[in-house]
Design an enzyme around this catalytic site. Structure first.
Site, PDB file in Angstrom:
ATOM      1  N   HIS A  57      38.039 161.481 -33.529  1.00 42.36           N
ATOM      2  CA  HIS A  57      37.804 161.562 -32.084  1.00 42.36           C
ATOM      3  C   HIS A  57      39.021 162.143 -31.378  1.00 42.36           C
ATOM      4  CE1 HIS A  57      34.369 158.900 -32.883  1.00 42.36           C
ATOM      5  NE2 HIS A  57      33.924 159.258 -31.697  1.00 42.36           N
TER       6      HIS A  57
ATOM      7  N   LYS B 113      40.795 158.323 -26.867  1.00 38.40           N
ATOM      8  CA  LYS B 113      39.857 157.235 -27.142  1.00 38.40           C
ATOM      9  C   LYS B 113      40.615 155.918 -27.274  1.00 38.40           C
ATOM     10  CE  LYS B 113      36.021 155.981 -30.146  1.00 38.40           C
ATOM     11  NZ  LYS B 113      35.221 155.572 -29.003  1.00 38.40           N
TER      12      LYS B 113
HETATM   13  P1  NAP Z   1      36.966 158.387 -19.750  1.00 40.14           P
HETATM   14  O1  NAP Z   1      36.905 159.854 -19.535  1.00 40.14           O
HETATM   15  O2  NAP Z   1      38.298 157.722 -19.853  1.00 40.14           O
HETATM   16  O3  NAP Z   1      36.100 157.685 -18.613  1.00 40.14           O
HETATM   17  C1  NAP Z   1      36.123 156.326 -18.316  1.00 40.14           C
HETATM   18  C2  NAP Z   1      35.983 156.211 -16.823  1.00 40.14           C
HETATM   19  O4  NAP Z   1      35.851 154.837 -16.479  1.00 40.14           O
HETATM   20  C3  NAP Z   1      37.198 156.773 -16.067  1.00 40.14           C
HETATM   21  O5  NAP Z   1      36.748 157.611 -15.026  1.00 40.14           O
HETATM   22  C4  NAP Z   1      37.855 155.511 -15.518  1.00 40.14           C
HETATM   23  O6  NAP Z   1      38.536 155.750 -14.312  1.00 40.14           O
HETATM   24  C5  NAP Z   1      36.632 154.648 -15.304  1.00 40.14           C
HETATM   25  N1  NAP Z   1      36.942 153.243 -15.112  1.00 40.14           N
HETATM   26  C6  NAP Z   1      37.907 152.496 -15.693  1.00 40.14           C
HETATM   27  N2  NAP Z   1      37.883 151.244 -15.186  1.00 40.14           N
HETATM   28  C7  NAP Z   1      36.882 151.229 -14.267  1.00 40.14           C
HETATM   29  C8  NAP Z   1      36.369 150.256 -13.390  1.00 40.14           C
HETATM   30  N3  NAP Z   1      36.905 149.027 -13.318  1.00 40.14           N
HETATM   31  N4  NAP Z   1      35.334 150.574 -12.576  1.00 40.14           N
HETATM   32  C9  NAP Z   1      34.790 151.790 -12.615  1.00 40.14           C
HETATM   33  N5  NAP Z   1      35.247 152.803 -13.412  1.00 40.14           N
HETATM   34  C10 NAP Z   1      36.282 152.495 -14.214  1.00 40.14           C
HETATM   35  O7  NAP Z   1      36.181 157.993 -21.086  1.00 40.14           O
HETATM   36  P2  NAP Z   1      34.874 158.695 -21.683  1.00 40.14           P
HETATM   37  O8  NAP Z   1      35.269 159.633 -22.765  1.00 40.14           O
HETATM   38  O9  NAP Z   1      33.997 159.156 -20.586  1.00 40.14           O
HETATM   39  O10 NAP Z   1      34.201 157.444 -22.408  1.00 40.14           O
HETATM   40  C11 NAP Z   1      33.735 156.335 -21.677  1.00 40.14           C
HETATM   41  C12 NAP Z   1      33.184 155.303 -22.650  1.00 40.14           C
HETATM   42  O11 NAP Z   1      32.057 155.883 -23.328  1.00 40.14           O
HETATM   43  C13 NAP Z   1      34.166 154.931 -23.761  1.00 40.14           C
HETATM   44  O12 NAP Z   1      33.990 153.575 -24.091  1.00 40.14           O
HETATM   45  C14 NAP Z   1      33.764 155.831 -24.931  1.00 40.14           C
HETATM   46  O13 NAP Z   1      34.124 155.288 -26.179  1.00 40.14           O
HETATM   47  C15 NAP Z   1      32.269 155.817 -24.735  1.00 40.14           C
HETATM   48  N6  NAP Z   1      31.543 156.933 -25.335  1.00 40.14           N
HETATM   49  C16 NAP Z   1      30.281 156.666 -25.701  1.00 40.14           C
HETATM   50  C17 NAP Z   1      29.500 157.649 -26.216  1.00 40.14           C
HETATM   51  C18 NAP Z   1      28.079 157.307 -26.579  1.00 40.14           C
HETATM   52  O14 NAP Z   1      27.341 158.206 -27.004  1.00 40.14           O
HETATM   53  N7  NAP Z   1      27.657 156.066 -26.426  1.00 40.14           N
HETATM   54  C19 NAP Z   1      29.991 158.944 -26.380  1.00 40.14           C
HETATM   55  C20 NAP Z   1      31.293 159.213 -25.969  1.00 40.14           C
HETATM   56  C21 NAP Z   1      32.069 158.192 -25.434  1.00 40.14           C
HETATM   57  P3  NAP Z   1      40.157 156.013 -14.363  1.00 40.14           P
HETATM   58  O15 NAP Z   1      40.363 157.115 -15.346  1.00 40.14           O
HETATM   59  O16 NAP Z   1      40.501 156.380 -12.989  1.00 40.14           O
HETATM   60  O17 NAP Z   1      40.758 154.704 -14.806  1.00 40.14           O
END
Ligand code: NAP
Length: 267
Positions: free
Chosen positions: A156, A160
């Site tokens: 990844h 992550k």
């Molecule tokens: P990311 O780009 O870091 O996005 C996470 C978002 O959540 C950021 O915008 C962050 O804001 C926000 N956040 C953090 N604390 C929060 C809160 N208290 N209230 C509201 N928003 C909040 O990560 P990502 O790559 O999008 O991944 C997000 C999640 O999805 C991870 O757990 C990842 O492992 C998972 N994922 C799942 C799949 C799937 O197919 N299921 C695929 C890819 C990723 P700030 O940056 O401002 O803190």
């Protein structure tokens, strides 16, 4: 058909911003609010990157959002701690969670399953929404009946937070359900650098690679006398996850049960 009213938690994130596109571009979906800990009280159209999306309020507090806004589904794409709180709070307010956030513990999943049962509401938690990844897990489970020796290598991007990935854990669980328990490798093997053999799940080894440039990739390697089998899936962008999110939102509206894994809702 009435549109499905959706709240997205984590709209500025890499996954969340794709989910905003999915919801706003899908005729029978309606984005009614977002949860973002940094832009409380704003409208989404005031947040950079979302100028073209009108009439969507932003809340930092999900409880307040759910009191103000009528919604059917919460899509959570945030972090494990906050994702668990969001999913629980949504169920308590009779809103169905579709959770892509990874890193939930077994206890988290059990707690959500219990709450779903009590509330008679659907909830879908999917560590991987890419249909190809679900097939990779299913094919790995098929292969594990014939190959007891397996190593999982997940790769990844370096931002992550959790390791191993939710997909790797789910793959190991699915393999474990059909594979006879076996401690792999030499009984006397010794790591000269800690962690060299990766994490262990039911005797299989899981290796987590983190590098900039990667998105989400996994290979499952099986070995037996004179042969190996490699099953590999690659997600090259976050759009690859969105067809699965769409199916999950549609399905969670019809089901009143707890589902862990997209493979349980695909034909
Ligand atoms: P990311 O780009 O870091 O996005 C996470 C978002 O959540 C950021 O915008 C962050 O804001 C926000 N956040 C953090 N604390 C929060 C809160 N208290 N209230 C509201 N928003 C909040 O990560 P990502 O790559 O999008 O991944 C997000 C999640 O999805 C991870 O757990 C990842 O492992 C998972 N994922 C799942 C799949 C799937 O197919 N299921 C695929 C890819 C990723 P700030 O940056 O401002 O803190």
């Amino acid at each position: 058909m009435n549109s499905i009213k959706i709240i997205i938690a984590g709209p500025r994130g890499r996954m969340g911003s794709e989910a905003v596109k999915l919801v706003t571009n899908t005729g029978h979906f309606e984005l009614v609010a977002t949860i973002d800990h940094k832009n409380d009280g704003m409208m989404l159209s005031d947040v950079e990157g979302f100028q073209s999306i009108p009439n969507v309020p932003v809340y930092s507090d999900i409880e307040k959002c759910l009191l103000d806004i009528e919604a059917d589904v919460l899509i959570d794409l945030t972090t494990p701690e906050v994702g668990m709180y969001h999913a629980k709070t949504a169920l308590e307010h009779n809103v169905r969670p579709v959770v892509g956030t990874t890193g939930f513990t077994k206890q988290d999943l059990e707690e959500l399953e219990k709450l779903c049962f009590e509330k008679e509401l659907g909830c879908i938690i999917a560590p991987n929404f890419a249909v190809g990844a679900v097939l990779m897990m299913k094919f790995s489970q098929m292969a594990a009946k014939y190959f007891a020796d397996v190593e999982i290598i997940e790769m990844h991007h370096d931002q992550k937070l959790d390791a191993p990935s939710g997909t790797a854990v789910k793959t190991a669980e699915m393999i474990s359900a059909v594979r006879e328990s076996k401690k792999q490798g030499h009984p006397n093997e010794k790591e000269t650098i800690t962690g060299a053999r990766g994490g262990e799940y039911d005797g299989m080894h899981i290796h987590s690679v983190r590098l900039p440039g990667l998105i989400a990739h996994q290979q499952v390697l099986f070995g037996s006398d004179g042969q190996t089998l490699t099953i590999r899936h690659d997600s090259y962008n976050r759009g690859s996850f969105m067809s699965g999110v769409k199916v999950a939102v549609e399905t969670v509206m019809k089901n009143n049960t707890f589902v862990y894994g997209l493979e349980n809702i695909l034909d």
